[in-house]
Scaffold this motif. Structure first.
Motif, PDB file in Angstrom:
ATOM      1  N   TRP A 172       0.917  -1.052  -0.035  1.00 34.03           N
ATOM      2  CA  TRP A 172       0.048  -0.048   0.092  1.00 34.03           C
ATOM      3  C   TRP A 172       0.902   1.194   0.006  1.00 34.03           C
ATOM      4  O   TRP A 172       0.627   2.253  -0.682  1.00 34.03           O
ATOM      5  N   GLN A 173       1.917   1.352   0.805  1.00 31.55           N
ATOM      6  CA  GLN A 173       2.931   2.399   0.727  1.00 31.55           C
ATOM      7  C   GLN A 173       3.612   2.655  -0.656  1.00 31.55           C
ATOM      8  O   GLN A 173       3.589   3.951  -1.109  1.00 31.55           O
ATOM      9  N   ALA A 174       3.728   1.491  -1.139  1.00 31.10           N
ATOM     10  CA  ALA A 174       4.319   1.570  -2.613  1.00 31.10           C
ATOM     11  C   ALA A 174       3.365   2.479  -3.461  1.00 31.10           C
ATOM     12  O   ALA A 174       3.473   3.246  -4.406  1.00 31.10           O
ATOM     13  N   TYR A 175       1.979   1.882  -3.421  1.00 26.89           N
ATOM     14  CA  TYR A 175       0.922   2.354  -4.180  1.00 26.89           C
ATOM     15  C   TYR A 175       0.891   4.030  -4.014  1.00 26.89           C
ATOM     16  O   TYR A 175       0.583   4.764  -4.771  1.00 26.89           O
ATOM     17  N   ASP A 207       5.336   7.074 -17.751  1.00 28.19           N
ATOM     18  CA  ASP A 207       6.021   6.085 -17.047  1.00 28.19           C
ATOM     19  C   ASP A 207       5.271   5.951 -15.612  1.00 28.19           C
ATOM     20  O   ASP A 207       5.389   4.819 -15.048  1.00 28.19           O
ATOM     21  N   ALA A 208       4.792   7.240 -15.123  1.00 28.56           N
ATOM     22  CA  ALA A 208       4.150   7.279 -13.662  1.00 28.56           C
ATOM     23  C   ALA A 208       2.964   6.335 -13.935  1.00 28.56           C
ATOM     24  O   ALA A 208       2.742   5.594 -12.888  1.00 28.56           O
ATOM     25  N   HIS A 209       2.078   6.319 -15.049  1.00 31.91           N
ATOM     26  CA  HIS A 209       1.079   5.657 -15.114  1.00 31.91           C
ATOM     27  C   HIS A 209       1.511   4.083 -14.838  1.00 31.91           C
ATOM     28  O   HIS A 209       0.530   3.493 -14.278  1.00 31.91           O
ATOM     29  N   ASN A 210       2.529   3.824 -15.693  1.00 26.83           N
ATOM     30  CA  ASN A 210       2.795   2.356 -15.871  1.00 26.83           C
ATOM     31  C   ASN A 210       3.140   1.925 -14.251  1.00 26.83           C
ATOM     32  O   ASN A 210       2.818   0.864 -13.908  1.00 26.83           O
ATOM     33  N   ALA A 214       0.851  -0.915 -11.769  1.00 27.34           N
ATOM     34  CA  ALA A 214       1.750  -1.942 -11.175  1.00 27.34           C
ATOM     35  C   ALA A 214       1.611  -2.271  -9.756  1.00 27.34           C
ATOM     36  O   ALA A 214       1.413  -3.084  -9.372  1.00 27.34           O
ATOM     37  N   ALA A 215       1.784  -0.756  -8.851  1.00 28.29           N
ATOM     38  CA  ALA A 215       1.815  -0.912  -7.583  1.00 28.29           C
ATOM     39  C   ALA A 215       0.210  -1.227  -7.127  1.00 28.29           C
ATOM     40  O   ALA A 215       0.119  -1.901  -6.324  1.00 28.29           O
ATOM     41  N   ALA A 216      -0.658  -0.841  -7.804  1.00 32.28           N
ATOM     42  CA  ALA A 216      -2.061  -1.000  -7.504  1.00 32.28           C
ATOM     43  C   ALA A 216      -2.455  -2.446  -7.746  1.00 32.28           C
ATOM     44  O   ALA A 216      -3.089  -3.155  -6.967  1.00 32.28           O
ATOM     45  N   THR A 217      -2.035  -2.961  -8.784  1.00 34.49           N
ATOM     46  CA  THR A 217      -2.284  -4.461  -9.083  1.00 34.49           C
ATOM     47  C   THR A 217      -1.502  -5.409  -7.982  1.00 34.49           C
ATOM     48  O   THR A 217      -2.127  -6.212  -7.589  1.00 34.49           O
ATOM     49  N   LEU A 269      -9.681  -0.932  -6.253  1.00 34.62           N
ATOM     50  CA  LEU A 269      -8.305  -0.067  -6.431  1.00 34.62           C
ATOM     51  C   LEU A 269      -7.871   0.103  -7.918  1.00 34.62           C
ATOM     52  O   LEU A 269      -7.635   1.267  -8.335  1.00 34.62           O
ATOM     53  N   THR A 270      -7.890  -1.122  -8.521  1.00 26.11           N
ATOM     54  CA  THR A 270      -7.077  -0.992 -10.106  1.00 26.11           C
ATOM     55  C   THR A 270      -8.187  -0.529 -10.781  1.00 26.11           C
ATOM     56  O   THR A 270      -8.035   0.306 -11.591  1.00 26.11           O
TER      57      THR A 270
END
Length: 296
Positions: A172-175, A207-210, A214-217, A269-270
């Protein structure tokens, strides 16, 4: 038998032994008074002078002598996790249980108790004393195992949460970090500096979107497991926030966990991230069309 809390001037110490019932001509089992363990005390309250009475609930009030017999009939089914029985402040009894881990067998009333002649129903008109004793013992049986089950369900909810949360806080912190990075990259597009390096600025947003996706997934993988646990324990008395706190993760109240129902999972979330990216992409494309700037 275990210790029962007592009040001043009303302490009784007795022993419980295995019961043996015999039937009289009426066909009713009459069991002679059986002493309780020496370590036990029965709490009573004075009623009308020196008469002592204990209210068991279910409109059953017994004397201290009758309480010994009621407890004697319950004693064969006393579970190891029941620590004490004591009168509740106003009516009925209060039970104290050892903490459950949620990994024990689910508490349930012993099958043998349903066929116990000392507990079998008898009409009050046929035998008022036996009716009172049996009703009192059945009341304790029912309440003990009902309350134990509720406490066990709460503990099982917490135990299952602990088992699936794992590194969910880290994910979650990474997201959250990637979400902030995306918001920053998107906000930069509105500055004059971005106009001088539009393709590069847009690329940084992509790049930020990608990374955000990935973090949300990654979190959603844990969120799916957490949601299934929540569905499994839907009928536990313990709420979602208290369960997370008891599992050691009060911060989990901020997590966006999807919904699970009958094996289906809705990924909140995703889905939210996908809609955010679509909105930002639509803005970038519109700006590109209106300004003549490239959109990628």
């Amino acid at each position: 038998m275990r210790r029962l809390a007592h009040e001043p001037h009303a302490e009784v110490s007795v022993h419980i032994k295995p019961l043996r019932a015999s039937l009289d001509n009426s066909g009713l089992a009459h069991i002679p008074p059986t002493p309780l363990p020496a370590s036990s005390t029965v709490a009573t309250r004075p009623v009308q002078g020196d008469t002592m009475a204990i209210n068991l609930g279910d409109r059953v009030t017994v004397t201290e002598g009758e309480m010994r017999e009621v407890l004697a009939r319950f004693q064969p089914y006393w579970p190891s996790y029941l620590l004490t029985i004591e009168p509740a402040p106003f009516s009925g009894l209060r039970y104290t249980f050892a903490p459950f881990t949620g990994r024990e067998a689910e508490p349930s009333r012993p099958e043998a108790s349903y066929d116990d002649p000392a507990l079998a129903h008898v009409w009050e008109a046929d035998d008022p004393v036996e009716h009172k004793l049996r009703t009192g013992a059945r009341t304790i049986l029912r309440e003990v195992f009902q309350q134990a089950l509720l406490k066990w369900r709460d503990a099982a909810f917490v135990a299952d949460l602990k088992a699936v949360i794992k590194d969910a806080p880290v994910r979650w912190q990474a997201y959250e970090r990637e979400l902030k990075a995306t918001e920053s990259a998107y906000a930069y597009l509105r500055t004059a500096e971005a106009g001088r390096e539009w393709p590069a600025a847009v690329c940084r947003l992509v790049d930020a979107h990608n990374r955000l996706t990935a973090a949300a997934t990654a979190f959603e993988e844990r969120g799916r497991q957490i949601a299934y646990v929540n569905e499994k324990h839907l009928y536990a008395d313990l709420g979602w926030a208290p369960a997370l706190e008891r599992a050691g993760h009060p911060e989990g109240r901020a997590w966006l966990v999807g919904g699970a129902y009958e094996g289906r999972y809705d990924a909140y979330l995703t889905d939210q991230v996908r809609r955010l990216i679509e909105q930002q992409q639509e803005f970038v494309a519109r700006v590109g069309r209106l300004s003549g700037m490239p959109t990628t």
